[in-house]
Design a protein around this motif. Structure first.
Motif, mmCIF file in Angstrom:
data_model
loop_
_atom_site.group_PDB
_atom_site.id
_atom_site.type_symbol
_atom_site.label_atom_id
_atom_site.label_comp_id
_atom_site.label_asym_id
_atom_site.label_seq_id
_atom_site.Cartn_x
_atom_site.Cartn_y
_atom_site.Cartn_z
ATOM 1 N N ASP A 41 38.877 42.322 34.812
ATOM 2 C CA ASP A 41 39.885 41.164 34.708
ATOM 3 C C ASP A 41 40.776 41.155 33.343
ATOM 4 O OD1 ASP A 41 39.144 40.248 36.925
ATOM 5 O OD2 ASP A 41 37.497 38.712 36.212
ATOM 6 N N ARG A 42 39.976 41.503 32.272
ATOM 7 C CA ARG A 42 40.692 41.440 30.957
ATOM 8 C C ARG A 42 41.747 42.782 31.142
ATOM 9 N NH1 ARG A 42 39.820 39.161 26.557
ATOM 10 N NH2 ARG A 42 40.461 39.937 24.347
ATOM 11 N N ARG A 92 45.127 43.587 39.404
ATOM 12 C CA ARG A 92 44.174 42.466 39.729
ATOM 13 C C ARG A 92 43.631 42.510 41.271
ATOM 14 N NH1 ARG A 92 45.676 37.056 38.201
ATOM 15 N NH2 ARG A 92 44.254 36.462 40.059
ATOM 16 N N GLU A 93 44.318 43.170 42.063
ATOM 17 C CA GLU A 93 43.590 43.614 43.334
ATOM 18 C C GLU A 93 42.684 44.748 43.125
ATOM 19 O OE1 GLU A 93 43.983 42.348 46.303
ATOM 20 O OE2 GLU A 93 45.543 40.917 45.414
ATOM 21 N N ALA A 105 43.301 44.138 33.436
ATOM 22 C CA ALA A 105 44.369 43.630 34.586
ATOM 23 C C ALA A 105 45.468 42.983 33.751
ATOM 24 C CB ALA A 105 43.798 42.985 35.504
ATOM 25 N N VAL A 106 45.228 42.307 32.440
ATOM 26 C CA VAL A 106 46.184 41.360 31.790
ATOM 27 C C VAL A 106 46.546 42.207 30.457
ATOM 28 C CG1 VAL A 106 46.357 39.344 30.312
ATOM 29 C CG2 VAL A 106 44.987 39.361 32.490
ATOM 30 N N ALA A 161 40.803 45.184 40.214
ATOM 31 C CA ALA A 161 39.725 44.605 39.656
ATOM 32 C C ALA A 161 38.951 43.613 40.558
ATOM 33 C CB ALA A 161 40.143 43.530 38.489
ATOM 34 N N ALA A 162 39.542 43.074 41.479
ATOM 35 C CA ALA A 162 38.769 42.302 42.466
ATOM 36 C C ALA A 162 37.886 43.356 43.354
ATOM 37 C CB ALA A 162 39.594 41.502 43.377
ATOM 38 N N GLN A 196 34.683 44.141 41.190
ATOM 39 C CA GLN A 196 33.611 43.292 41.122
ATOM 40 C C GLN A 196 32.856 42.867 42.331
ATOM 41 O OE1 GLN A 196 35.861 39.854 39.516
ATOM 42 N NE2 GLN A 196 35.761 40.656 37.576
ATOM 43 N N PHE A 217 50.370 44.328 37.078
ATOM 44 C CA PHE A 217 49.468 43.030 36.862
ATOM 45 C C PHE A 217 48.923 42.721 38.373
ATOM 46 C CE2 PHE A 217 49.267 38.481 37.401
ATOM 47 C CZ PHE A 217 48.068 38.196 36.420
ATOM 48 N N PHE A 218 49.728 42.645 39.116
ATOM 49 C CA PHE A 218 49.410 42.362 40.622
ATOM 50 C C PHE A 218 48.303 43.627 41.272
ATOM 51 C CE2 PHE A 218 52.945 39.440 40.144
ATOM 52 C CZ PHE A 218 52.481 38.234 40.404
#
Length: 240
Positions: A129-130, A178-179, A132-133, A181-182, A185, A174-175
């Protein structure tokens, strides 16, 4: 025209020869080149060491804020020292005070942008998550800082077609991250925790025998009762 004038007219003018450099002057120039090489090397290494310290501190900051804040400060100082060495001491044209402040500020911003980008990529599996930012933010920050730092590029180029392209790449990153990272997890065993204790093995999870129970001796088996022995007859000479 006399013969002397004709000779002067046809005599080519040769450039004056430079005086031969003595041994002391050659030794001084050689020593200056060696010092310049060492300074350029230190300035070059300082950029990477400073950015590396900042990248590690930015990613791991939530684990120990006090410690990694100090590390980020050290990295910023190293990066700024390399900037001063490369931009002001080793250059022939030194900028004025106003330009000097712009270069120092933009170099500091550039160091954090590079740190966010490299740290987010390096530790993405550890902190999805971190990361991805940090990665898209590092792209935008480093581009803006570089444009401001470059003396040959006007700062308005930040809003040019190239700037819009960089912004679009950062948004896609970013987007997309995010995918990713999801998915990391939700996958079994995804992610990585720094400093966490290892999970005990399945064999080690069996309950241990209580020391008090183990130390208590087993009760001894009681012997069967022995039959009573009849008392001997009392003979004292009297008849009863």
């Amino acid at each position: 025209m006399t013969s002397a004038q004709r000779l002067d007219a046809h005599t080519p003018q040769t450039a004056p020869q430079a005086p031969a450099m003595g041994r002391a002057a050659r030794r001084k120039a050689h020593s200056s080149r060696k010092r310049s090489l060492a300074a350029r090397y230190l300035g070059y290494v300082g950029y990477f060491v400073g950015a590396g310290l900042i990248s590690g501190a930015v990613v791991h900051h939530p684990l120990d804020p006090d410690r990694y804040t100090r590390i980020a400060g050290y990295g910023a100082l190293v990066f700024l020292a390399a900037t001063v060495l490369n931009e002001f001491l080793l250059t022939r044209e030194r900028p004025g005070p106003a330009r000097m402040l712009v270069v120092i500020g933009s170099s500091l911003l550039l160091s954090f942008g590079i740190g966010m980008l490299s740290g987010g990529l390096q530790h993405f599996d550890d902190f999805p998550d971190r990361g991805a930012v940090l990665v898209p933010a590092g792209i935008v920050v480093s581009f803006i800082a570089y444009v401001i730092k470059d003396a040959d590029t006007p700062w308005q180029r930040v809003f040019s077609l190239l700037g819009l392209t960089v912004l679009a790449v950062a948004a896609l990153a970013f987007f997309g991250l995010r995918e990713v990272a999801a998915s990391i997890q939700t996958a079994p065993g995804g992610g990585h925790s720094h400093g966490a204790a290892e999970e005990p093995a399945a064999d080690d999870q069996a309950p241990a025998t209580s020391p008090s129970i183990a130390a208590t001796p087993a009760p001894a088996t009681s012997a069967p009762p022995r039959p009573a022995t009849p008392a001997p007859a009392h003979n004292d000479g009297h008849s009863h």
